[in-house]
Design a protein around this motif. Structure first.
Motif, short mmCIF file in Angstrom:
data_model
loop_
_atom_site.label_atom_id
_atom_site.label_comp_id
_atom_site.label_asym_id
_atom_site.label_seq_id
_atom_site.Cartn_x
_atom_site.Cartn_y
_atom_site.Cartn_z
N UNK A 1 1.31 -1.37 0.08
CA UNK A 1 0.16 -0.04 0.01
C UNK A 1 0.72 1.37 0.02
N UNK A 2 2.11 1.52 1.10
CA UNK A 2 2.97 2.42 0.56
C UNK A 2 3.26 2.38 -0.69
N UNK A 3 3.82 1.29 -1.41
CA UNK A 3 5.02 1.46 -2.31
C UNK A 3 3.95 1.60 -3.29
N UNK A 4 2.49 1.63 -3.35
CA UNK A 4 1.39 1.61 -4.36
C UNK A 4 1.30 3.81 -4.43
N UNK A 5 1.50 3.89 -2.59
CA UNK A 5 1.46 5.35 -2.75
C UNK A 5 2.56 5.93 -2.93
N UNK A 6 3.46 5.77 -2.98
CA UNK A 6 4.84 6.29 -3.50
C UNK A 6 4.87 6.47 -5.33
N UNK A 7 4.71 4.91 -5.90
CA UNK A 7 4.21 5.18 -7.20
C UNK A 7 3.67 6.05 -8.04
N UNK A 8 2.09 6.29 -6.90
CA UNK A 8 0.83 7.90 -7.90
C UNK A 8 2.37 8.84 -7.55
N UNK A 9 2.54 9.36 -6.36
CA UNK A 9 3.40 10.28 -6.32
C UNK A 9 4.24 10.49 -7.01
N UNK A 10 4.57 9.76 -7.59
CA UNK A 10 6.00 9.41 -8.55
C UNK A 10 5.50 10.26 -10.21
N UNK A 11 4.66 9.03 -10.47
CA UNK A 11 3.62 9.39 -11.86
C UNK A 11 2.90 11.06 -12.07
N UNK A 12 2.43 11.57 -10.30
CA UNK A 12 1.93 12.76 -10.36
C UNK A 12 2.66 13.78 -10.21
N UNK A 13 3.97 13.55 -10.05
CA UNK A 13 4.68 14.52 -10.39
C UNK A 13 5.92 14.42 -11.17
N UNK A 14 6.06 13.48 -12.04
CA UNK A 14 6.81 13.56 -13.35
C UNK A 14 6.62 13.44 -13.81
N UNK A 15 4.73 14.02 -14.51
CA UNK A 15 3.53 13.71 -15.68
C UNK A 15 4.12 15.25 -15.38
N UNK A 16 3.71 15.91 -14.41
CA UNK A 16 3.22 17.77 -14.29
C UNK A 16 4.51 17.97 -14.88
N UNK A 17 5.93 17.79 -14.58
CA UNK A 17 6.46 18.43 -14.22
C UNK A 17 7.50 18.27 -15.81
N UNK A 18 6.90 17.18 -16.62
CA UNK A 18 7.75 17.22 -18.30
C UNK A 18 6.63 17.24 -18.63
N UNK A 19 5.14 18.23 -18.43
CA UNK A 19 4.05 18.41 -18.90
C UNK A 19 4.19 19.73 -19.28
#
Length: 344
Positions: A184-202
């Protein structure tokens, strides 16, 4: 203290030591496989943009996700193809012109900044170290670097498309690698990473286009030669936070010096105005949902990744810093602040 609390207390140092060992192992692997790591990161960024664009189209149209992804990939491919079809010949000619004007540009810079003695010292020192027989080796090394960059770009694009076809498969695979109680903690971490990277890259993609267009238009209005090539350089280097914009101004000012010192001053002012506008107006609008990283941290992090991984690390320093920032925040800061774990 009951038995369960005593066991948890005694296990805490072991878990912390295990986490440190795991991070150290990952760091060693990343160091040994630095180029592959950068290619995978680039593929992940491309996959995030493709997958989220396709998901938005899927939600609004009701068409299957894979068909939306196909349409998204074709749209990006047609956009790039159209860009190079209509402007590729002009870009090639201006890049060739820039390379041909390099000696004149260096002479102009030496004249205005009195760099003649320094230039001669560098040239003599380089000849004493390199020797006359190393020219062919340098050309070969440069060609090899270009081929490696081209292969890396192709692998990024292909990997990004494969990742975007079914991102849930790769996410589940990563979760299965984690202990059951930590998923559950890793899933939350992956969600945070994907959101941060997407918004930064876009946000960076939008900023690159805006900066490239504004720089090209400004240089053309000032009558600077190779304005299109210099504008493209400014747009591409925008992906390197804070350092890229400064680096992109150097060749433009040097080219302007061939026309006189006032041309160079106007070009420097143009770049300064554009970057101020980008920092005050553009960046807050396009990156308001991105992770806010202090400028000092970003600058030295990019320099550090450049020192570790070379030019590739410099170009990917932005997303690498975002990843590191999110990891530190989620793994260390939030837990120190007392944020409860979702699996406990």
């Amino acid at each position: 203290m009951n038995k369960r609390e005593s066991n948890l207390t005694s296990e805490a140092p072991v878990r912390q030591l295990g986490a440190v060992a795991a991070l150290a192992l990952l760091a060693v692997i990343a160091w040994q496989l630095a180029n592959l790591f950068l290619v995978v990161l680039g593929a992940c960024l491309i996959a995030l943009v493709l997958a989220r664009s396709a998901a938005v189209l899927n939600n609004r149209s009701g068409i299957s996700y894979r068909l939306c992804l196909t349409f998204t990939v074709l749209l990006f491919a047609l956009s790039l193809s159209g860009f190079f079809f209509f402007l590729g010949s002009r870009l090639a000619s201006e890049m060739t012109r820039l390379a041909g004007e390099l000696p004149e540009t260096v002479d102009a810079a030496s004249k205005y900044f009195n760099l003649g003695e320094i230039e001669s010292w560098i040239a003599d020192h380089a000849r004493s170290i390199i020797g006359d027989g190393a020219v062919l080796g340098n050309i070969t090394g440069f060609s090899t670097a270009l081929v490696s960059a081209a292969v890396g770009a192709i692998l990024m694009i292909a990997g990004g498309i494969y990742f975007a076809v079914d991102p849930a498969v790769y996410r589940r695979g990563l979760l299965l690698l984690a202990p059951a109680r930590a998923r559950a903690r890793v899933d939350d971490l992956l969600s945070a990473l994907s959101d941060a990277l997407f918004h930064w890259f876009a946000g960076q993609l939008v900023a690159m286009v805006i900066i490239g267009v504004l720089t090209t238009a400004g240089l053309m209005s000032l009558g600077i030669s190779s304005a299109f090539a210099l504008g493209l350089i400014a747009g591409v280097l925008e992906i390197v936070p804070y350092i890229g914009p400064i680096a992109s101004a150097v060749p433009a000012v040097a080219v302007a010096l061939t026309g006189g010192v006032w041309d160079a001053i106007w070009v420097a002012l143009l770049y300064l105005v554009i970057q101020q506008a980008e920092g005050v107006l553009i960046a807050p609008l396009i990156q308001k949902r991105s992770v806010h990283i202090p400028p000092g941290v970003m600058i030295f992090a990019v320099l550090g990744f450049g020192a570790l991984f070379g030019v590739g690390g410099m170009l990917m320093g932005g997303p690498l810093t975002v990843v590191a920032f999110v990891l530190v925040r989620k793994i260390w800061i939030d837990r120190q602040a007392g944020t409860p774990d979702r699996d406990e």
